[in-house]
Motif scaffolding. Structure first.
Motif, PDB file in Angstrom:
ATOM      1  N   MET A 116       0.862  -1.165   0.000  1.00 29.43           N
ATOM      2  CA  MET A 116       0.000   0.000   0.000  1.00 29.43           C
ATOM      3  C   MET A 116       0.897   1.211   0.000  1.00 29.43           C
ATOM      4  O   MET A 116       1.950   1.211   0.624  1.00 29.43           O
ATOM      5  N   ILE A 122      -2.520  -3.946  11.256  1.00 29.02           N
ATOM      6  CA  ILE A 122      -2.744  -2.549  10.880  1.00 29.02           C
ATOM      7  C   ILE A 122      -3.154  -1.749  12.120  1.00 29.02           C
ATOM      8  O   ILE A 122      -2.621  -0.667  12.388  1.00 29.02           O
ATOM      9  N   ASN A 123      -4.074  -2.311  12.888  1.00 22.86           N
ATOM     10  CA  ASN A 123      -4.537  -1.610  14.087  1.00 22.86           C
ATOM     11  C   ASN A 123      -3.409  -1.417  15.106  1.00 22.86           C
ATOM     12  O   ASN A 123      -3.221  -0.326  15.644  1.00 22.86           O
ATOM     13  N   MET A 181      -2.317   7.614   1.466  1.00 25.70           N
ATOM     14  CA  MET A 181      -2.790   8.167   2.732  1.00 25.70           C
ATOM     15  C   MET A 181      -4.194   7.622   2.961  1.00 25.70           C
ATOM     16  O   MET A 181      -5.105   7.935   2.217  1.00 25.70           O
ATOM     17  N   MET A 182      -4.339   6.760   3.963  1.00 25.64           N
ATOM     18  CA  MET A 182      -5.643   6.146   4.237  1.00 25.64           C
ATOM     19  C   MET A 182      -5.842   5.992   5.735  1.00 25.64           C
ATOM     20  O   MET A 182      -4.881   5.775   6.473  1.00 25.64           O
ATOM     21  N   THR A 183      -7.103   6.050   6.158  1.00 26.24           N
ATOM     22  CA  THR A 183      -7.405   5.694   7.537  1.00 26.24           C
ATOM     23  C   THR A 183      -7.489   4.166   7.625  1.00 26.24           C
ATOM     24  O   THR A 183      -7.542   3.481   6.604  1.00 26.24           O
ATOM     25  N   GLU A 184      -7.551   3.680   8.855  1.00 25.37           N
ATOM     26  CA  GLU A 184      -7.667   2.243   9.078  1.00 25.37           C
ATOM     27  C   GLU A 184      -8.940   1.709   8.417  1.00 25.37           C
ATOM     28  O   GLU A 184      -8.924   0.666   7.745  1.00 25.37           O
ATOM     29  N   GLY A 244      -3.537   8.709  13.007  1.00 28.74           N
ATOM     30  CA  GLY A 244      -3.915   7.341  12.636  1.00 28.74           C
ATOM     31  C   GLY A 244      -3.929   7.090  11.147  1.00 28.74           C
ATOM     32  O   GLY A 244      -4.648   6.222  10.658  1.00 28.74           O
ATOM     33  N   MET A 245      -3.142   7.862  10.387  1.00 32.74           N
ATOM     34  CA  MET A 245      -3.113   7.641   8.943  1.00 32.74           C
ATOM     35  C   MET A 245      -2.086   6.564   8.591  1.00 32.74           C
ATOM     36  O   MET A 245      -1.010   6.508   9.183  1.00 32.74           O
ATOM     37  N   ILE A 246      -2.443   5.762   7.595  1.00 33.36           N
ATOM     38  CA  ILE A 246      -1.535   4.719   7.111  1.00 33.36           C
ATOM     39  C   ILE A 246      -0.957   5.186   5.780  1.00 33.36           C
ATOM     40  O   ILE A 246      -1.695   5.627   4.897  1.00 33.36           O
ATOM     41  N   ILE A 302      -0.896   1.370  14.179  1.00 31.20           N
ATOM     42  CA  ILE A 302      -1.321   2.746  14.453  1.00 31.20           C
ATOM     43  C   ILE A 302      -1.050   3.089  15.920  1.00 31.20           C
ATOM     44  O   ILE A 302      -0.484   4.133  16.236  1.00 31.20           O
TER      45      ILE A 302
END
Lengths: 245, 262
Positions: free
Chosen positions: A201, B246-247, A204-207, B224-226, B250
């Motif tokens: 990935m 993923i969790n 810029m993405m949120t969970e 909390g941005m990936i 963060i």
């Protein structure tokens, strides 16, 4: 990477090529079209045109890369100089080195490598025309070519990408969406078990957005898997009816 | 070849040791499953570089050096500076590292670190323009792996981010105005997990890495941005495992940011 001149989502929620957020581009697959290769496949996916060929299992050179316990699956992802708008210099760049590696890893998860110690299974992926999502299209074609070569596998490998454009999570980005979008999520799976073999990935993405993208790509991959099976049956059922080879 | 063989026999013995500990819910160095080894960051240790940082993660050591020079922008981004990341697996770091141009492991490492920094927007590239379309500042991030004891991804990412926060753009040297601190807006943190059997472990040591089936790196930033994910090795993860990773990334990323980078 936002570009104010280009609008990727229309008023009615459709995309610049008219697709819904969760709609795939057209996909076409053909198995076993090359004479010399042990296995081959050709795949068109949107504007992508991709050829995959398998040679092996055969003796591993250089020898020091042999694995005494299993075969090495060595995929090479390569883009033709004419496959993109601005001519790409031939030969591997850093991007294709990385993609070759992640595709090799993904295919290794499926191939029963322990059956062919000390050998190499070469998988060549040639991107003849690129239109975003080439690594997953290449992976999907490569696994068909492996099946065509008769390489024993736990499962086919299949994938799809999802991404984010103008704040909306969408499936299967096209070139413009890939260039001006906010995130790209390529996913490769083993459809029988749902295990993940390739996952990258960037953006810029949120969970929540990323999990939505993963679900979308996963469901689409299952659909593409059915096309893979059909493409194989088209060739091998016909051969069987005609008395086969 | 002989090195490889010795290592594979060693790893068989260690495999049983590591796996039997994991079956009791333990790691051989006593850490929890989601616990980093000790992290030390020393900034500014290479004064000749525009920015630098040495990161020690357990026994892994990575030195990041930043050089900043004027150059041409990319034609499609005339009003933005340029950043580039390179990693060298220097032969001092391990008996298995050889001199020569970067191999695929070094390329993957550099590209994953690069993605986290680039996609987070950490460096304000818009503020690195001297003359639009003609001259911009180019930020070179060079990662030197000095001692390899596992988890180069997180050590390298920390070193790069710390070094960038230490960087001063040498404008005076090039007669381009006054020196200024590199404009930094975000602090991306990478968290790498490996899978051994059914266990998922943060910050693998070299021994853990040697027997891992699969690896995953997730880079996160403020809010909390990936920004980047890379699954590595030829093993697999389930969707459920990926969601948990993923969790955790963060949450743990935020802790690392607060404790070591602020």
């Amino acid at each position: 990477m936002e570009n104010k001149d280009i609008k990727l989502i229309n008023e009615d929620g459709t995309r610049i090529d008219g697709r819904r957020p969760d709609e795939l581009r057209p996909i076409r697959m053909k198995v076993g079209l090359l004479e010399r290769a042990d296995g081959s496949a050709y795949l068109e996916w949107g504007g992508n045109k991709i050829l995959a060929a398998v040679y092996g299992p055969r003796e591993m050179y250089p020898k020091h890369q042999q694995d005494p316990a299993r075969a090495v699956v060595r995929a090479r992802y390569s883009m033709a100089p004419f496959s993109v708008d601005e001519r790409k210099r031939p030969g591997p760049d850093r991007r294709s080195v990385e993609l070759s590696m992640v595709i090799s890893n993904a295919l290794s998860a499926a191939v029963l490598t322990e059956e062919f110690p000390r050998t190499v299974i070469d998988v060549f992926i040639e991107v003849l025309q690129a239109d975003a999502g080439t690594r997953i299209a290449g992976l999907t074609a490569a696994s068909l070519a492996l099946a065509d070569a008769g390489i024993p596998m736990r499962d086919l490998v299949v994938g799809c990408t999802a991404g984010k454009i103008e704040g909306v999570v969408v499936l299967d980005l096209n070139k413009e969406e890939d260039n001006y979008g906010e995130a790209d999520v390529p996913l490769g799976i083993l459809p029988r078990t749902g295990e993940i073999v390739l996952f990258q990935m960037d953006g810029m993405m949120t969970e929540e957005e990323l999990c939505t993208a993963l679900d979308m790509a996963y469901n689409a991959a299952m659909e593409i898997h059915r096309m893979q099976v059909k493409a194989l049956k088209d060739v091998y059922m016909k051969e069987a009816e005609e008395g086969g080879e | 070849m002989s090195t490889k063989l010795t290592e594979s026999i060693m790893s068989e013995i260690k495999r049983e040791y590591i796996e039997s500990a994991l079956s009791r819910g333990e790691r051989i160095d006593g850490r929890g499953m989601d616990e980093f080894r000790e992290i030390k960051i020393e900034k500014g240790i290479i004064p000749r570089a525009e920015g630098s940082a040495m990161v020690t993660l357990g026994n892994t050591k990575v030195l990041a050096g930043i050089k900043v020079e004027p150059g041409e922008p990319f034609p499609d981004t005339p009003d933005r500076g340029v950043m580039t990341t390179n990693a060298e697996l220097v032969p001092v770091a391990s008996p298995t590292f050889e001199p020569g141009p970067p191999g695929e492991d070094a390329v993957e490492l550099a590209r994953v670190v690069d993605r986290g920094i680039r996609e987070s927007g950490m460096i304000d590239l818009g503020a690195l323009v001297v003359e639009p379309g003609e001259k911009v500042w180019i930020v070179f991030i060079d990662l030197y792996i000095l001692d390899y004891d596992g988890n180069l991804f997180d050590a390298s990412s920390l070193a790069a981010v710390a070094a960038l926060t230490d960087t001063v753009v040498p404008a005076e040297r090039w007669d381009l105005g006054e020196d200024f601190k590199l404009p930094v807006t975000k602090l991306p943190v990478s968290t790498t997990f490996v899978k051994i059997g059914k266990n998922i472990l943060l910050d693998p040591s070299r021994d853990e890495e040697a027997i891992a089936q699969a690896r995953i790196t997730v880079t996160t930033t403020e809010g909390g941005m990936i920004n980047a994910v890379q699954k590595g090795l030829s093993g697999t993860f389930t969707m459920d495992e990926v969601r948990k990773v993923i969790n955790k990334s963060i949450v743990i990323g935020e802790q690392v940011r607060e404790r070591y980078l602020r």
